[in-house]
Design a protein around this motif. Structure first.
Motif, PDB file in Angstrom:
ATOM      1  N   LEU A 110      37.660  -3.844 -74.348  1.00  0.00           N
ATOM      2  CA  LEU A 110      38.246  -5.166 -74.423  1.00  0.00           C
ATOM      3  C   LEU A 110      39.610  -5.112 -73.710  1.00  0.00           C
ATOM      4  O   LEU A 110      40.021  -6.296 -72.860  1.00  0.00           O
ATOM      5  CB  LEU A 110      38.347  -5.678 -75.917  1.00  0.00           C
ATOM      6  CG  LEU A 110      37.228  -5.813 -76.566  1.00  0.00           C
ATOM      7  CD1 LEU A 110      37.448  -6.263 -77.931  1.00  0.00           C
ATOM      8  CD2 LEU A 110      36.501  -7.087 -75.846  1.00  0.00           C
ATOM      9  N   LEU A 111      40.289  -4.277 -73.745  1.00  0.00           N
ATOM     10  CA  LEU A 111      41.759  -4.288 -73.024  1.00  0.00           C
ATOM     11  C   LEU A 111      41.645  -4.228 -71.507  1.00  0.00           C
ATOM     12  O   LEU A 111      42.251  -4.969 -70.851  1.00  0.00           O
ATOM     13  CB  LEU A 111      42.675  -3.291 -73.652  1.00  0.00           C
ATOM     14  CG  LEU A 111      43.485  -3.103 -74.813  1.00  0.00           C
ATOM     15  CD1 LEU A 111      44.056  -2.010 -75.483  1.00  0.00           C
ATOM     16  CD2 LEU A 111      44.346  -4.500 -74.659  1.00  0.00           C
ATOM     17  N   ASP A 112      40.733  -3.517 -70.996  1.00  0.00           N
ATOM     18  CA  ASP A 112      40.535  -3.396 -69.661  1.00  0.00           C
ATOM     19  C   ASP A 112      40.152  -4.754 -69.224  1.00  0.00           C
ATOM     20  O   ASP A 112      40.316  -5.192 -68.113  1.00  0.00           O
ATOM     21  CB  ASP A 112      39.249  -2.586 -69.265  1.00  0.00           C
ATOM     22  CG  ASP A 112      39.771  -0.882 -69.636  1.00  0.00           C
ATOM     23  OD1 ASP A 112      40.969  -0.958 -69.522  1.00  0.00           O
ATOM     24  OD2 ASP A 112      38.820   0.032 -69.932  1.00  0.00           O
ATOM     25  N   ILE A 113      38.983  -5.207 -70.067  1.00  0.00           N
ATOM     26  CA  ILE A 113      38.615  -6.704 -69.710  1.00  0.00           C
ATOM     27  C   ILE A 113      39.880  -7.805 -69.489  1.00  0.00           C
ATOM     28  O   ILE A 113      39.767  -8.661 -68.541  1.00  0.00           O
ATOM     29  CB  ILE A 113      37.462  -7.334 -70.496  1.00  0.00           C
ATOM     30  CG1 ILE A 113      36.115  -6.366 -70.349  1.00  0.00           C
ATOM     31  CG2 ILE A 113      37.048  -8.845 -70.371  1.00  0.00           C
ATOM     32  CD1 ILE A 113      35.330  -6.634 -71.459  1.00  0.00           C
ATOM     33  N   LEU A 114      40.541  -7.892 -70.476  1.00  0.00           N
ATOM     34  CA  LEU A 114      41.762  -8.692 -70.548  1.00  0.00           C
ATOM     35  C   LEU A 114      42.655  -8.538 -69.448  1.00  0.00           C
ATOM     36  O   LEU A 114      43.070  -9.381 -68.732  1.00  0.00           O
ATOM     37  CB  LEU A 114      42.535  -8.505 -71.906  1.00  0.00           C
ATOM     38  CG  LEU A 114      41.824  -9.072 -73.141  1.00  0.00           C
ATOM     39  CD1 LEU A 114      42.785  -8.583 -74.641  1.00  0.00           C
ATOM     40  CD2 LEU A 114      41.519 -10.513 -73.108  1.00  0.00           C
ATOM     41  N   LYS A 115      42.859  -7.144 -69.097  1.00  0.00           N
ATOM     42  CA  LYS A 115      43.654  -6.855 -67.908  1.00  0.00           C
ATOM     43  C   LYS A 115      43.128  -7.248 -66.854  1.00  0.00           C
ATOM     44  O   LYS A 115      43.744  -8.026 -65.787  1.00  0.00           O
ATOM     45  CB  LYS A 115      43.905  -5.357 -68.060  1.00  0.00           C
ATOM     46  CG  LYS A 115      44.702  -5.013 -66.776  1.00  0.00           C
ATOM     47  CD  LYS A 115      44.998  -3.421 -66.719  1.00  0.00           C
ATOM     48  CE  LYS A 115      43.589  -2.941 -66.206  1.00  0.00           C
ATOM     49  NZ  LYS A 115      43.286  -1.406 -66.148  1.00  0.00           N
ATOM     50  N   ASN A 116      41.665  -7.201 -66.468  1.00  0.00           N
ATOM     51  CA  ASN A 116      41.243  -7.532 -65.313  1.00  0.00           C
ATOM     52  C   ASN A 116      40.864  -9.082 -64.935  1.00  0.00           C
ATOM     53  O   ASN A 116      41.438  -9.519 -63.896  1.00  0.00           O
ATOM     54  CB  ASN A 116      39.756  -6.888 -65.039  1.00  0.00           C
ATOM     55  CG  ASN A 116      39.589  -5.387 -65.158  1.00  0.00           C
ATOM     56  OD1 ASN A 116      40.775  -4.966 -64.699  1.00  0.00           O
ATOM     57  ND2 ASN A 116      38.707  -4.863 -65.321  1.00  0.00           N
ATOM     58  N   VAL A 117      40.816  -9.779 -66.041  1.00  0.00           N
ATOM     59  CA  VAL A 117      40.872 -11.207 -66.031  1.00  0.00           C
ATOM     60  C   VAL A 117      42.191 -11.864 -65.782  1.00  0.00           C
ATOM     61  O   VAL A 117      42.387 -12.674 -65.065  1.00  0.00           O
ATOM     62  CB  VAL A 117      40.268 -11.924 -67.359  1.00  0.00           C
ATOM     63  CG1 VAL A 117      40.422 -13.280 -67.334  1.00  0.00           C
ATOM     64  CG2 VAL A 117      38.695 -11.570 -67.585  1.00  0.00           C
ATOM     65  N   GLN A 118      43.300 -11.029 -66.225  1.00  0.00           N
ATOM     66  CA  GLN A 118      44.737 -11.490 -66.065  1.00  0.00           C
ATOM     67  C   GLN A 118      44.853 -11.147 -64.453  1.00  0.00           C
ATOM     68  O   GLN A 118      45.641 -12.118 -63.885  1.00  0.00           O
ATOM     69  CB  GLN A 118      45.550 -10.685 -66.966  1.00  0.00           C
ATOM     70  CG  GLN A 118      46.869 -10.925 -66.433  1.00  0.00           C
ATOM     71  CD  GLN A 118      47.652 -12.028 -66.230  1.00  0.00           C
ATOM     72  OE1 GLN A 118      47.084 -12.876 -66.993  1.00  0.00           O
ATOM     73  NE2 GLN A 118      48.539 -12.320 -65.575  1.00  0.00           N
ATOM     74  N   TYR A 119      44.390 -10.140 -63.973  1.00  0.00           N
ATOM     75  CA  TYR A 119      44.543 -10.069 -62.523  1.00  0.00           C
ATOM     76  C   TYR A 119      44.058 -11.083 -61.842  1.00  0.00           C
ATOM     77  O   TYR A 119      44.687 -11.537 -60.579  1.00  0.00           O
ATOM     78  CB  TYR A 119      44.028  -8.639 -62.180  1.00  0.00           C
ATOM     79  CG  TYR A 119      44.002  -8.255 -60.601  1.00  0.00           C
ATOM     80  CD1 TYR A 119      45.433  -7.814 -60.024  1.00  0.00           C
ATOM     81  CD2 TYR A 119      43.050  -8.404 -59.846  1.00  0.00           C
ATOM     82  CE1 TYR A 119      45.395  -7.654 -58.812  1.00  0.00           C
ATOM     83  CE2 TYR A 119      43.048  -8.296 -58.544  1.00  0.00           C
ATOM     84  CZ  TYR A 119      44.158  -7.660 -57.854  1.00  0.00           C
ATOM     85  OH  TYR A 119      44.447  -7.527 -56.727  1.00  0.00           O
ATOM     86  N   TRP A 120      42.678 -11.462 -61.988  1.00  0.00           N
ATOM     87  CA  TRP A 120      42.108 -12.404 -61.211  1.00  0.00           C
ATOM     88  C   TRP A 120      42.640 -13.752 -61.320  1.00  0.00           C
ATOM     89  O   TRP A 120      42.518 -14.810 -60.752  1.00  0.00           O
ATOM     90  CB  TRP A 120      40.600 -12.396 -61.432  1.00  0.00           C
ATOM     91  CG  TRP A 120      40.108 -11.180 -60.620  1.00  0.00           C
ATOM     92  CD1 TRP A 120      39.684  -9.997 -61.369  1.00  0.00           C
ATOM     93  CD2 TRP A 120      40.053 -10.822 -59.194  1.00  0.00           C
ATOM     94  NE1 TRP A 120      39.227  -9.007 -60.404  1.00  0.00           N
ATOM     95  CE2 TRP A 120      39.332  -9.423 -59.351  1.00  0.00           C
ATOM     96  CE3 TRP A 120      40.092 -11.439 -58.234  1.00  0.00           C
ATOM     97  CZ2 TRP A 120      39.186  -8.888 -57.891  1.00  0.00           C
ATOM     98  CZ3 TRP A 120      39.890 -10.912 -56.980  1.00  0.00           C
ATOM     99  CH2 TRP A 120      39.527  -9.630 -56.807  1.00  0.00           C
ATOM    100  N   VAL A 121      42.714 -14.138 -62.750  1.00  0.00           N
ATOM    101  CA  VAL A 121      43.088 -15.646 -63.175  1.00  0.00           C
ATOM    102  C   VAL A 121      44.545 -15.937 -63.515  1.00  0.00           C
ATOM    103  O   VAL A 121      45.020 -16.975 -63.193  1.00  0.00           O
ATOM    104  CB  VAL A 121      42.156 -15.820 -64.376  1.00  0.00           C
ATOM    105  CG1 VAL A 121      42.400 -17.230 -64.818  1.00  0.00           C
ATOM    106  CG2 VAL A 121      40.748 -15.707 -64.202  1.00  0.00           C
ATOM    107  N   GLY A 122      45.169 -15.028 -64.227  1.00  0.00           N
ATOM    108  CA  GLY A 122      46.494 -15.036 -64.517  1.00  0.00           C
ATOM    109  C   GLY A 122      46.744 -15.864 -65.645  1.00  0.00           C
ATOM    110  O   GLY A 122      47.553 -16.952 -65.760  1.00  0.00           O
ATOM    111  N   GLU A 171      30.838   0.755 -68.864  1.00  0.00           N
ATOM    112  CA  GLU A 171      31.251   0.244 -70.154  1.00  0.00           C
ATOM    113  C   GLU A 171      32.621  -0.334 -69.674  1.00  0.00           C
ATOM    114  O   GLU A 171      33.593   0.377 -69.266  1.00  0.00           O
ATOM    115  CB  GLU A 171      31.052   1.581 -71.160  1.00  0.00           C
ATOM    116  CG  GLU A 171      31.488   1.110 -72.413  1.00  0.00           C
ATOM    117  CD  GLU A 171      31.604   2.073 -73.224  1.00  0.00           C
ATOM    118  OE1 GLU A 171      32.423   2.426 -74.321  1.00  0.00           O
ATOM    119  OE2 GLU A 171      30.594   3.204 -73.120  1.00  0.00           O
ATOM    120  N   ARG A 172      32.773  -1.248 -70.422  1.00  0.00           N
ATOM    121  CA  ARG A 172      34.490  -1.743 -70.440  1.00  0.00           C
ATOM    122  C   ARG A 172      34.977  -2.219 -71.874  1.00  0.00           C
ATOM    123  O   ARG A 172      34.133  -2.821 -72.428  1.00  0.00           O
ATOM    124  CB  ARG A 172      34.234  -3.312 -69.678  1.00  0.00           C
ATOM    125  CG  ARG A 172      33.571  -3.343 -68.184  1.00  0.00           C
ATOM    126  CD  ARG A 172      34.601  -2.809 -67.401  1.00  0.00           C
ATOM    127  NE  ARG A 172      33.968  -2.895 -65.770  1.00  0.00           N
ATOM    128  CZ  ARG A 172      34.742  -2.156 -64.652  1.00  0.00           C
ATOM    129  NH1 ARG A 172      35.801  -1.406 -65.038  1.00  0.00           N
ATOM    130  NH2 ARG A 172      34.183  -2.367 -63.432  1.00  0.00           N
TER     131      ARG A 172
END
Length: 726
Positions: free
Chosen positions: A577-589, A574-575
């Motif tokens: 939304l804030l975790d998803i935004l943070k993880n995507v920022q880590y990989w994509v910036g 389970e993820r």
């Protein structure tokens, strides 16, 4: 200083897929021979090959400690070396191999004229572009085109910052050179606060629904804006994109921020651009209001026509009954007894109210036959008549076609704006109007041809609406309804670009070859469709040539599908939304695109954290207050609202979205659905508040809102290029 993440300055990616490694770093036979010729042992060969492939990808020689491990291991595999083989770093091999690699790739060192090249190109671009990241990208692209080696990022940033500052100082001085003392005083008065509000804040107002009240308010707003100062003479030689950039920068500032700008020419320049932008936008919004109101008038007349058809149905049935009785009398009366037939018909008509009454009923019913709603438009147009005429004087209309009869008719009805008579002289041409409109407008009075004034006004404004929508009529000083021909690139500038454009899209370079190739493609598609049609059970074509698609039968549910769904739910964590935004920022910036509209770096502490919370709060429609209420740390309502207003725009959100989609297409999963060479477009209904001008009542979805379309394309990596910028 610009952030390197916001530019296209090439850097190594954190990870690459096997396909990307093969595309970017697989050595060719020619490169293997080059390495074998100029390197003595296997370690030197690995070092030289790594620097060569890195230079091809980056456009410059990287430091050894910045080269990712996966690249070294991949090249070791290509050279059949142990994966733990290290680089040859003794005696500075980068300097030793630099000249060899430059000669092989045919690139020139930046020190040999690169700085002068960058200054010239960036100076030219800075008169139309403002963001330092964009200017750095222009410098990178130009250096690659001229086959120059890229310098360090700090070098480019210093050159671009200096050139941008000098160009902006020149533009500020140019825009404010002719400002008089009275005009400067009037601009300063925009920032004065009266009754808790300044005129500068009033410039930021947005329109509301296109009601009569709001139409009057926005008409008064345009009058007020034009009375402040005419900014066009001061912006005559300034690029349109530069005006937009300065206006956007001013719009993102509060009245206190723009008042505190110490350099006067810059402050006045921002105010002039913002005032010009406000005037242009107000004209656009007024034109949009007029179009929506005229469309509402037309739709209301059509609805009224439907109601009249329902009301007249009983009259039509009564008149048909009378006509049926007349036929009965005619059939049962001898042919030679016309007198008896006449008496019986007259008696019948008298029984049903008399001939005059029946004639009035006939005219009432026949007036709206054949869906002729035009006579009904006057009643819905009348309340807006004065405001529409007022707008027709405020806005300057021009014809984009050779036929000027519509605008001649507009000037004609303006002459008779205050007339009270029903008729006006037939002194104008009605060639712009349809046959039905002409039949409704033209009449004769005292044996003289005249025009019905009321119907003529409705007709002219209706066709003005159609002309604005299709581009036949444009508004001077507008943007959305400007002359589209002036917004196109001149053809003599397009001609040199045509070959490269056709090559990129794989089109034939000449018109004849393009038509021939297009016909051939259509013929092949038609043959393929014809060959597959006999076996196509879902498509049928009736005798009239109309195609019909049958509903496809539902596919049976696979036996193992419930088990697969259960396993996916069990294994997928389970993820939030804030975790998803943070993880995507880590990989994509993706937050690299956010920042002040001036293009400078954000002067915020923890900018990435605040950007993520701003995206989360506004995307979930929580808003600044509720988001700040449920968070801790450096998050406040004022900070979130300021970031959303000054650091994040629709264009920057779209750029971030492109980054996320491009990163997603690097996975194998999307290509299980297809090769990525075709796109399917589907609309998404976006619900909008009715109190805005962006949405409309959509037929398909049956509600108010807008339609959003997304097209996804794969990220294409160039196979061989001396300096590939990612």
């Amino acid at each position: 200083m610009a952030s390197i993440e916001r530019t296209a300055y090439p850097r190594f990616k954190a990870t690459l897929s096997a396909q990307e490694l093969q595309t970017l770093y697989a050595p060719t036979e020619e490169e293997r021979d080059f390495v074998a010729t100029h390197a003595r042992n296997t370690i030197q060969q690995l070092t030289l090959l790594t620097l060569l492939k890195s230079h091809q990808f980056l456009g410059y020689l990287p430091a050894f400690d910045t080269i990712p491990l996966y690249i070294r291991q991949y090249l070791c595999q290509q050279l059949h070396l142990p994966p733990e083989t290290e680089f040859h770093t003794a005696k500075n091999p980068r300097s030793r191999y630099r000249h060899l690699i430059r000669g092989y790739l045919d690139v020139t060192a930046y020190a040999n004229g690169g700085a002068r090249l960058v200054e010239q190109r960036v100076t030219q671009a800075a008169y139309t572009m403002s963001d330092p990241a964009d200017l750095i990208n222009v410098a990178i692209e130009h250096l690659i085109q001229q086959r120059f080696e890229l310098p360090a990022f700090q070098t480019l940033d210093r050159v671009v910052s200096h050139v941008r500052y000098e160009v902006h100082q020149t533009l500020y001085a140019q825009m404010t050179a002719a400002l008089s003392a009275a005009e400067k005083t009037r601009l300063d008065a925009l920032m004065s606060v009266h009754d808790g509000r300044s005129e500068f804040t009033r410039l930021k107002d947005t329109p509301r629904r296109a009601t009569l009240k709001h139409l009057r308010q926005w008409t008064e707003r345009l009058t007020w804006l034009e009375a402040i100062i005419a900014p066009q003479p001061f912006l005559r030689d300034i690029a349109h994109t530069k005006i937009q950039q300065f206006a956007a920068e001013a719009a993102a500032l509060d009245v206190g921020d723009i008042r505190n700008i110490p350099y006067g020419p810059r402050r006045y320049s921002l105010l002039l651009c913002f005032l010009h932008h406000a005037q242009v936008q107000t004209r656009d919004q007024l034109a949009e209001m007029v179009l929506k109101r005229l469309r509402h008038i037309t739709n209301a007349a059509k609805e009224r026509l439907k109601e009249l058809h329902e009301q007249h149905r009983e009259l039509e049935e009564q008149m048909l009954a009378v006509f049926s009785e007349v036929l009965d009398h005619t059939i049962h009366t001898p042919e030679d007894d016309a007198t008896a037939l006449g008496h019986s018909v007259r008696h019948l008509l008298k029984t049903h109210g008399g001939a005059e009454t029946l004639r009035d009923q006939y005219e009432q019913v026949s007036a709206y036959h054949s869906d002729n709603y035009r006579p009904l438009m006057w009643g819905f147009y009348r309340p807006y008549r004065a405001e529409l005429f007022r707008l027709s004087h405020l806005l300057t209309f021009h014809s984009a076609i050779h036929d000027h009869s519509l605008l001649d008719a507009l000037r004609f009805i303006q002459r008779f704006q205050h007339a009270r008579g029903d008729y006006v002289p037939a002194e104008i041409s009605l060639d712009f109007a349809s046959v039905r409109w002409q039949a409704l407008i033209r009449t004769r009075r005292h044996l003289e041809a005249v025009l019905k004034r009321r119907q003529l006004e409705v007709c002219v404004f209706s066709y003005l609406n159609a002309g604005l929508r299709c581009g036949d009529v444009y508004v001077e000083g507008s943007e959305a309804y400007a002359d589209y021909r002036q917004q196109l690139l001149p053809w003599d500038e397009c001609v040199p670009r045509v070959p490269a454009y056709c090559q990129a899209l794989q089109f034939a370079p000449t018109a004849t070859e393009f038509v021939t190739a297009l016909r051939e493609r259509l013929r092949e598609v038609a043959q393929r469709v014809d060959a597959a049609y006999p076996a196509n059970t879902a498509l049928t074509i009736d005798e009239d040539g109309t195609p019909h698609l049958k509903r496809l039968p539902a596919q049976p549910v696979l036996d193992g599908l419930p088990t697969l769904e259960a396993l996916l739910k069990a294994r997928l964590p389970e993820r939030h939304l804030l975790d998803i935004l943070k993880n995507v920022q880590y990989w994509v910036g993706y937050t690299r695109h956010f920042g002040p509209l001036s293009g400078t770096e954000p002067k915020l502490s923890y900018p990435v954290l605040r950007y993520i919370f701003t995206v989360f709060g506004y995307a979930c429609e929580l808003g600044a207050s509720q988001t700040a209420r449920h968070t801790t740390g450096p998050i406040s309502r004022q900070v979130l609202r300021r970031i959303n207003a000054q650091h994040i725009t629709a264009t920057k959100l779209e750029a971030s979205l492109c980054d996320v989609i491009a990163e997603y297409t690097r996975f194998e999963l999307p290509f299980l659905w297809g090769s990525g060479h075709a796109a399917i477009a589907d609309g998404t209904h976006i619900a909008l508040l009715e109190n805005n001008l962006l949405g409309a009542q959509h037929v398909r979805y049956g509600s108010f809102g807008g339609i959003a379309y997304h097209h996804i394309r794969p990220t294409v990596y160039p196979s061989k290029h001396p300096s590939c910028v990612m």
